[in-house]
Design a protein around this motif. Structure first.
Motif, short mmCIF file in Angstrom:
data_model
loop_
_atom_site.label_atom_id
_atom_site.label_comp_id
_atom_site.label_asym_id
_atom_site.label_seq_id
_atom_site.Cartn_x
_atom_site.Cartn_y
_atom_site.Cartn_z
N THR A 148 0.72 -1.37 -0.19
CA THR A 148 0.02 0.20 0.00
C THR A 148 0.95 1.34 -0.07
O THR A 148 0.40 2.36 -0.30
CB THR A 148 -0.93 -0.10 1.22
N LYS B 290 1.92 1.50 -3.39
CA LYS B 290 0.58 1.41 -4.32
C LYS B 290 0.97 0.33 -5.38
O LYS B 290 0.68 0.78 -6.48
CB LYS B 290 0.21 2.80 -4.84
N SER C 58 0.89 -1.41 -10.79
CA SER C 58 0.56 -0.25 -9.96
C SER C 58 -0.79 0.22 -9.92
O SER C 58 -1.41 -0.27 -10.94
CB SER C 58 1.51 0.93 -10.49
N ASP D 109 -6.48 5.21 -0.59
CA ASP D 109 -7.09 4.81 -1.77
C ASP D 109 -7.55 3.27 -2.10
O ASP D 109 -7.46 2.70 -3.31
CB ASP D 109 -6.12 5.14 -2.92
#
Lengths: 436, 436
Positions: free
Chosen positions: A88, A91, A101, A295
């Protein structure tokens, strides 16, 4: 993983179950690049797997090729991949086909069978979370009957014919019902030289009632239906062990060569994402954002949005997963537009289970019903959800009469083929320069 | 093997292909006890396996549960068994489930793929004699396309997309045609990020023409059809070797990860029965009696009734096998009645092959035709033969609309399930005395 980098934000969706598939479908036409990852190249209609296991449906009726769903969809990429973990911070999704990614990640990896740590039962029992497992069960049930013809003692015959199902949830109840109908209408014709009346179908439930997540009335009716169909239902009983010939509950033994485990499910989250709770599900807030992972979102069976009213999160059901997929799609679109995210408000659409022909139970928000009306409701709902498959069944008929619809639907890797490895001859690198 | 001994004479039929199945069906109501043995619990409609391999049909459309065929048939017993050998002196069939005595034995064990001793090709190539092999091929073809998406060189992509078929008989021609239609109508939609035009479908034929057993006109037309569909047809070429990446013919190399071998078949007789000829088929006289084995008959692909006109025996075809099954059934009935046996007189019903939609070739006794008329003929003939399956397709529709026909047709052990072996707990012998 070679996915073209564009100036679009990339959403990576892990899992093409009801949640992931619905999400991807509802993002159609959005400003995102969508990458959908799954271990298989098809979506599985899990609520009907029990019908595959009981020879009621072919695999192609309960699976659907993902590529067919997204034909002609722009900025969409599907890849068969096994996701090992998620980083994370960077990403990045780490898969068996390299890293990928993401700008936004959605974990929709669903649920897996929970054997509560009993390794032997895990090894010897059958479960039904995948089409392969359902086909294995179909084979085993039939093989046992063929073997029973060869058995030379009554005990062995019974052992081979008996089926014990552990778990009185929808899967266990529906499977028991389907097996009871097989026993009544199919097996006596297929095996005239076996005394099918000796076959026992036993449903073992740890709780005091079947379908604990439904109303008392539904539970009582389901029990009544199953018993009227000859299923032996044992309540408040826990299966302790199995030795491949005999099931051991807290106080009795049941001889059976087939033990079906539908007593528990748990989430199957990806390593490195968020906080995992007791049900092995990942904690999400009311926007489906994974706590502590920027996200990153999670929906469906693997996600757990807990509240005072819902200490265990939402029920692990197809209809819930679809509702969440649609909601998250709209929220993600709001992100692009710079709009504020909406809080999820769950709409309880109720639940239903079918036991046999004209025998079903339905708890709907406004009313509850059991029997033939519930069965028609169940029919209606599943036909509605099955529309994709019905098209294909029609295509099959088209074939029978007209031979060939150019787009056939059965493009499924149900049993991956393993090629043998041998010493090469010649020079494989030369293969570029071949004139064919 | 525990089959009840009655005062009826026992006919043991080995194999439930077109020959064995037709024979058993036509012995219905005769004075015999019939025992049908097969490795699988279903009949396979081999001429359409290529459609399973190319995702055109689901397994249940080209297989049929044997028990369903013989429901309510008196004095009939089916057993899944692997026949190891036959002791013609003791009149015993030796199987993996013990011995079985016979009064009359019919060997209808069919044909197998002939690799002409090339072990590496046998290991690395795909063939299509069983539903399992057809499903393996379907998986491999799809897996290769998924893998091609991950490949980082054009050479690897081509290698993965290319398909080489060896053998220009009906199977090779029909498969090449079906793949060409997949390439034209399905794959470009499923794989927009692959350049499908780079995919090569190559059909390699050792003889100077395709479909050597059909007319020159049919061969020419089949070649024309395939070429018009983009198939590369190589005549007078022999495949020498394969290294899993490249096919080596006498004078060129073709890069491909998929090699399909349909270049040869041979009989698969049971050990200890009669004289085996060059085609690995058993010699029979004009009554289908196996030379040198009393009360033993053989029909279908495995049997070879040679004559001056037919030095190689009858063609290995479904229609021929059915014709022989019906004939032998009538002769066996004559034995009971003490009537004289009739000599077999073969009726040539012709042969046909389909290349694609509206593209087929047919050589019929009275006339030959190619194109759309031939295609409709092919349709008609196969629909006629497929009647059993059509019923099941209709049942599937019944399900979609009405949910549940009680007699579902998909009772197939396509992939036998292997259970793990572990240490037992408790006492399995006690299982008799259990109160459930």
């Amino acid at each position: 993983m070679n996915i073209p980098q564009t100036n679009q934000k990339r959403i990576v969706i892990i899992g093409s179950g009801f949640a992931g598939l619905t999400l991807a479908q509802n993002l159609k036409g959005s400003a995102f690049q969508i990458v959908l990852l799954d271990r298989n190249n098809y979506h599985t209609f899990q609520p009907l797997l029990y019908q595959v296991a009981t020879s009621g449906l072919e695999p192609d009726s309960v699976t659907y090729p993902i590529r067919k769903v997204f034909q002609h969809q722009k900025n969409f990429f599907f890849r068969i991949a096994d996701v090992a973990s998620v980083d994370t911070k960077r990403k990045m999704v780490v898969t068996d086909h390299g890293e990928l990614s993401y700008d936004y990640l959605v974990m929709a990896t669903g649920a897996q069978t929970n054997f509560f740590g009993n390794k032997r039962i895990e090894d010897l029992s059958m479960s039904m979370k995948s089409i392969r497992e359902a086909l294995d069960l179909r084979s085993l049930l039939l093989q046992n009957f063929e073997e029973a013809l060869m058995a030379n003692t009554e005990g062995k015959k019974k052992e081979l014919m008996n089926v014990v199902i552990v778990g009185g949830g929808p899967t266990g109840v529906e499977l028991a019902g389907a097996l009871a109908e097989l026993k009544s209408y199919v097996l006596p014709n297929d095996y005239p030289d076996l005394d099918i009346s000796q076959m026992k179908i036993v449903l073992v439930q740890g709780a005091p009632r079947l379908l604990p997540n439904m109303s008392e009335k539904a539970s009582a009716k389901a029990l009544e239906f199953l018993q009227s169909m000859g299923v032996v239902v044992l309540l408040n009983k826990v299966v302790k062990d199995y030795d491949d010939h005999c099931i051991f509950t807290n106080d009795e033994q049941i001889p059976a060569r087939t033990l079906i485990w539908s007593a528990g499910v748990m989430g199957q989250p990806v390593t490195g994402v968020g906080e995992i709770n007791r049900g092995n599900r990942v904690e999400v807030d009311e926007y489906f954002q994974v706590r502590g992972a920027e996200d990153v979102f999670s929906i469906g069976d693997v996600a757990s949005m807990t509240s005072e009213q819902l200490p265990k999160g939402h029920p692990m059901m197809a209809s819930v997963a679809c509702q969440q997929g649609i909601f998250l799609a709209n929220n993600l679109k709001r992100i692009v537009k710079g709009e504020e995210l909406k809080r999820y408000e769950h709409i309880d659409r109720g639940s239903m289970a079918t036991v046999g022909k004209n025998k079903a139970v339905a708890d709907l928000p406004n009313f509850k019903t059991q029997g033939i009306l519930a069965w028609y409701l169940w029919m209606f709902v599943h036909l509605f959800l099955l529309v994709g498959f019905r098209n294909r069944v029609v295509a099959l008929i088209d074939w029978a009469w007209g031979y060939f619809t150019y787009d056939t639907g059965i493009r499924l890797i149900i049993r991956p083929f393993k090629r043998k490895v041998v010493e090469p001859v010649g020079n494989p690198d030369k293969t570029e320069s071949v004139n064919v």
